[in-house]
Design a protein around this motif. Structure first.
Motif, mmCIF file in Angstrom:
data_model
loop_
_atom_site.group_PDB
_atom_site.id
_atom_site.type_symbol
_atom_site.label_atom_id
_atom_site.label_comp_id
_atom_site.label_asym_id
_atom_site.label_seq_id
_atom_site.Cartn_x
_atom_site.Cartn_y
_atom_site.Cartn_z
ATOM 1 N N THR A 5 0.624 -1.154 0.049
ATOM 2 C CA THR A 5 0.086 -0.152 0.083
ATOM 3 C C THR A 5 0.908 1.254 -0.109
ATOM 4 O O THR A 5 2.156 1.136 0.093
ATOM 5 C CB THR A 5 -1.065 0.013 1.296
ATOM 6 N N ASP A 6 0.123 2.229 -0.261
ATOM 7 C CA ASP A 6 0.812 3.709 -0.065
ATOM 8 C C ASP A 6 1.646 3.814 1.433
ATOM 9 O O ASP A 6 0.675 3.540 2.307
ATOM 10 C CB ASP A 6 0.005 4.883 -0.579
ATOM 11 N N GLU A 7 2.765 4.253 1.391
ATOM 12 C CA GLU A 7 3.282 4.704 2.854
ATOM 13 C C GLU A 7 3.688 6.114 2.855
ATOM 14 O O GLU A 7 4.356 6.531 2.044
ATOM 15 C CB GLU A 7 4.321 3.625 3.252
ATOM 16 N N LEU A 8 3.522 6.676 3.923
ATOM 17 C CA LEU A 8 3.831 8.172 3.997
ATOM 18 C C LEU A 8 4.240 8.743 5.271
ATOM 19 O O LEU A 8 3.215 8.308 6.333
ATOM 20 C CB LEU A 8 2.685 9.050 3.380
ATOM 21 N N PRO A 9 5.289 9.131 5.794
ATOM 22 C CA PRO A 9 5.444 9.673 6.942
ATOM 23 C C PRO A 9 4.323 10.753 7.464
ATOM 24 O O PRO A 9 3.585 11.319 6.534
ATOM 25 C CB PRO A 9 6.930 10.397 6.970
ATOM 26 N N VAL A 10 4.170 10.668 8.649
ATOM 27 C CA VAL A 10 3.002 11.618 9.268
ATOM 28 C C VAL A 10 3.538 13.000 8.916
ATOM 29 O O VAL A 10 2.604 13.919 8.410
ATOM 30 C CB VAL A 10 3.065 11.608 10.660
ATOM 31 N N SER A 11 4.714 13.425 9.183
ATOM 32 C CA SER A 11 5.553 14.833 8.808
ATOM 33 C C SER A 11 6.964 14.520 8.342
ATOM 34 O O SER A 11 7.481 13.716 8.877
ATOM 35 C CB SER A 11 5.442 15.644 9.942
ATOM 36 N N GLY A 12 7.243 15.056 7.271
ATOM 37 C CA GLY A 12 8.661 14.601 6.563
ATOM 38 C C GLY A 12 9.361 15.810 6.254
ATOM 39 O O GLY A 12 9.018 16.853 6.299
ATOM 40 N N ALA A 32 2.763 7.204 11.901
ATOM 41 C CA ALA A 32 1.972 7.257 13.294
ATOM 42 C C ALA A 32 2.381 6.485 14.283
ATOM 43 O O ALA A 32 2.175 6.784 15.466
ATOM 44 C CB ALA A 32 0.593 6.905 12.759
ATOM 45 N N ASP A 33 3.127 5.382 13.968
ATOM 46 C CA ASP A 33 3.838 4.681 15.028
ATOM 47 C C ASP A 33 5.191 4.823 15.628
ATOM 48 O O ASP A 33 5.803 4.458 16.445
ATOM 49 C CB ASP A 33 3.969 2.864 14.526
ATOM 50 N N GLU A 34 5.553 5.997 15.234
ATOM 51 C CA GLU A 34 7.017 6.732 15.467
ATOM 52 C C GLU A 34 8.149 6.211 15.349
ATOM 53 O O GLU A 34 9.262 6.384 15.730
ATOM 54 C CB GLU A 34 6.760 7.087 17.004
ATOM 55 N N LEU A 35 7.952 5.410 14.126
ATOM 56 C CA LEU A 35 9.202 4.549 13.441
ATOM 57 C C LEU A 35 9.192 5.249 12.280
ATOM 58 O O LEU A 35 8.216 5.817 11.437
ATOM 59 C CB LEU A 35 8.768 2.948 13.248
ATOM 60 N N ASP A 36 10.580 5.340 11.800
ATOM 61 C CA ASP A 36 10.964 6.133 10.721
ATOM 62 C C ASP A 36 10.447 5.516 9.412
ATOM 63 O O ASP A 36 10.535 4.251 9.244
ATOM 64 C CB ASP A 36 12.371 6.118 10.610
ATOM 65 N N ARG A 37 10.026 6.168 8.473
ATOM 66 C CA ARG A 37 9.585 5.841 7.174
ATOM 67 C C ARG A 37 10.045 6.605 5.738
ATOM 68 O O ARG A 37 10.189 7.735 6.255
ATOM 69 C CB ARG A 37 8.040 5.763 7.211
ATOM 70 N N VAL A 38 9.732 6.097 4.809
ATOM 71 C CA VAL A 38 10.146 6.868 3.481
ATOM 72 C C VAL A 38 8.659 6.965 2.855
ATOM 73 O O VAL A 38 8.022 5.819 2.855
ATOM 74 C CB VAL A 38 11.211 6.561 2.642
ATOM 75 N N ALA A 39 8.427 7.842 2.019
ATOM 76 C CA ALA A 39 7.147 7.804 1.254
ATOM 77 C C ALA A 39 7.469 6.647 0.165
ATOM 78 O O ALA A 39 8.423 6.635 -0.449
ATOM 79 C CB ALA A 39 7.038 9.232 0.593
ATOM 80 N N ALA A 40 6.239 5.820 0.012
ATOM 81 C CA ALA A 40 6.449 4.681 -0.779
ATOM 82 C C ALA A 40 5.166 4.475 -1.625
ATOM 83 O O ALA A 40 3.977 4.913 -0.708
ATOM 84 C CB ALA A 40 7.039 3.445 -0.135
ATOM 85 N N ARG A 41 5.113 4.069 -2.559
ATOM 86 C CA ARG A 41 3.905 3.594 -3.325
ATOM 87 C C ARG A 41 3.869 2.294 -3.958
ATOM 88 O O ARG A 41 4.966 2.143 -4.803
ATOM 89 C CB ARG A 41 3.622 4.666 -4.341
ATOM 90 N N GLY A 42 3.093 1.471 -3.694
ATOM 91 C CA GLY A 42 3.178 -0.087 -4.134
ATOM 92 C C GLY A 42 4.423 -0.836 -4.146
ATOM 93 O O GLY A 42 4.753 -1.667 -4.821
ATOM 94 N N GLY A 43 4.940 -0.709 -2.833
ATOM 95 C CA GLY A 43 6.158 -1.332 -2.499
ATOM 96 C C GLY A 43 7.474 -0.724 -3.169
ATOM 97 O O GLY A 43 8.467 -1.151 -2.975
#
Length: 174
Positions: A5-12, A32-43
């Motif tokens: 699915t699409d992934e997006l940090p809460v604020s980036g 939202a879980d306070e773990l670091d993420r990068v914006a992603a779409r479809g894996g």
């Protein structure tokens, strides 16, 4: 593997990576879980050719941030992962602990964001990770400095984990 699915940090904010000799930018921050993420779409990680292009895409998409978009120098940070790749290729005699830890951490962020399995965390992998952290932030361990010494087994584990990290980042950003 998790659902793609699409992934997006809460604020980036944009973060640059030097990887495989190329520089690209990703939208990075905490989920939202306070773990670091990068914006992603479809894996796949969304990559941009510049910090400005990344911010422009964020603004166009309505992604949350508190950047002063007029001050591009304030959000142009870049992390060079290539020293770790040189070590993995046998072109450096020792692993640069900054690049090693950065590669490990970025791969975790990418995995979390794209639904890929996380890197190993138990046994000797945990020992290796702790040594890399200590080399980067020795004061967390009440040390003035720390230079890791690796056993043959730990070097094997490091090569495996960081090799997996390279594959993960490479496939998610191409």
């Amino acid at each position: 593997m998790a659902e793609l699915t699409d992934e997006l940090p809460v604020s980036g904010r944009p973060e640059g990576l030097v990887f495989d000799g190329r520089t690209f930018f990703v939208w990075w921050g905490q989920g939202a879980d306070e773990l670091d993420r990068v914006a992603a779409r479809g894996g796949r990680v969304l990559t941009f050719p510049s910090a400005r292009a990344c911010v422009d895409a964020a603004d166009d998409a309505g992604w949350q941030h508190d950047l002063d978009t007029a001050d591009e120098a304030s959000y142009r940070s870049t992390t060079d992962l290539d020293p770790a790749l040189r070590w993995l290729r046998g072109r450096a005699g020792t692993l640069d602990p900054v690049a090693g830890l950065n590669l490990w951490n970025w791969a975790e962020d990418v995995a979390r964001s794209t639904g890929q399995p996380l890197l190993p965390h138990g046994g000797q992998a945990a020992v290796c990770y702790r040594k890399l952290v200590a080399a980067n932030v020795p004061w967390l361990f009440e040390l003035d400095e720390f230079r890791p010494r690796w056993s043959a087994r730990q070097l094997t584990v490091l090569r495996h984990v960081l090799g997996t990290a390279v594959h993960l980042v490479r496939t998610a950003t191409r």
